[in-house]
Design an enzyme around this catalytic site. Structure first.
Site, PDB file in Angstrom:
ATOM      1  N   LYS A  68       0.841  -1.202   0.000  1.00 50.46           N
ATOM      2  CA  LYS A  68       0.000   0.000   0.000  1.00 50.46           C
ATOM      3  C   LYS A  68       0.874   1.249   0.000  1.00 50.46           C
ATOM      4  O   LYS A  68       1.935   1.280   0.612  1.00 50.46           O
ATOM      5  CB  LYS A  68      -0.900   0.007   1.233  1.00 50.46           C
ATOM      6  N   HIS A  99      -7.541 -13.217   3.350  1.00 50.28           N
ATOM      7  CA  HIS A  99      -7.029 -12.411   4.453  1.00 50.28           C
ATOM      8  C   HIS A  99      -6.900 -13.240   5.738  1.00 50.28           C
ATOM      9  O   HIS A  99      -6.118 -12.886   6.622  1.00 50.28           O
ATOM     10  CB  HIS A  99      -7.931 -11.194   4.688  1.00 50.28           C
TER      11      HIS A  99
END
Length: 299
Positions: free
Chosen positions: A167, A233
């Site tokens: 990110k 996840h």
């Protein structure tokens, strides 16, 4: 072009935000624009009290606290961008706070369940690919987007490290274990892929889609006898939880996961405490305080 559209263009071109991030910003800022338009003003002209009224209106409409937090976060980024470019004198979002959302602990697989999931039979090309995908996922704690974007040149088999672009375009190097290395080498020998090609290609040769991985992991979990909602996840959560249980090194886990803020990583300390509490309850002779006639007596 509205200020919101300019900001979205900045996110896409200069910040190279993912399609998922852009969609989230677009939805949240469209809601702000719609509300501002109903008040007869442009979104960039809203004052703090008006923005507070918008958040309150969204709350009354039934928007969950977590969604309100995301909406306000989009506003902060938007107004910070306007402020940086001298288009407003002050950010109306600077002092606003959304209602606190209850923080849910992430669901994880225990170590035995994780092994049960990743130890797939490697019969045929698809089996080799699936084994490599799961082994790397659990071995390195990658985000789904990071795993899908990998090319073979990102993997250094000599050092056992994978180069990851996370990110905010932050790069990090993450180790992958012996089992992942063996599975990846087996899959590469089968696929015959070049350095620049995706590690996990989709049907058209480009990187596999995130949705395809989600569906495949759910199918594989059921095939391996894990009848719970297993998703990509969860493998990242399991990786972090298991590393923290063994090492107690929160800063190390933060670096491995690529979290910019250690507060994001601290949720795994709660998971670790839950694990320790279960061990205590199961093992300590004075832990069980309910049921049993002798639970409260001295011996």
């Amino acid at each position: 072009m509205s200020a919101v559209q300019e900001f979205l263009g900045y996110l896409q071109v200069e910040r190279r935000a993912s399609a998922h991030t852009l969609d989230a910003y677009r939805r949240d800022l469209a809601a702000v624009e719609g509300w501002a338009g109903a008040q007869g003003v442009a979104a960039e002209a809203l004052e703090a009290e008006q923005l507070r009224q918008f958040i309150a209106a969204e709350h009354r409409r039934g928007l969950a606290p977590k969604s309100l937090q995301r909406r306000l976060s989009a506003c902060r980024s938007f107004y910070a961008w306007l402020l940086k470019h001298h288009r407003i004198a002050a950010s109306p979002a600077a002092t606003l706070k959304a209602p606190k959302a209850p923080r849910k602990l992430p669901q994880v697989l225990d170590a035995d369940e994780a092994v049960q999931l990743v130890e797939l039979p490697t019969d045929g090309p698809l089996g080799l690919r699936d084994r490599a995908l799961l082994e790397l996922f659990y071995s390195s704690g990658l985000r789904l987007s990071e795993l899908c974007a990998l090319s073979w040149r990102d993997l250094d088999f000599a050092t056992g490290l994978v180069n990851v672009l996370g990110k905010g375009n932050r790069q990090r190097r993450v180790p992958f274990g012996r089992h992942a290395r063996e599975a990846l080498l087996g899959w590469r020998a089968e696929s015959g892929a070049a350095e620049a090609q995706p590690v996990f290609p989709g049907r058209k040769g480009g990187p596999i889609t995130q949705r395809a991985v989600q569906i495949r992991i759910r199918q594989l979990a059921q095939r391996q006898g894990l009848f719970k909602h297993v998703h990509p996840h969860m493998l990242r959560h399991s990786f972090a939880s298991h590393i923290l249980e063994s090492s107690g090194d929160l800063r190390g886990v933060q670096e491995l996961l690529g979290h910019a803020d250690i507060a994001t990583t601290q949720i795994y300390t709660h998971l670790d405490f839950q694990h320790l509490a279960k061990v205590y309850d199961a093992a300590h002779p004075r832990a069980k305080r309910r049921g049993g006639g002798n639970a409260g007596s001295e011996s």
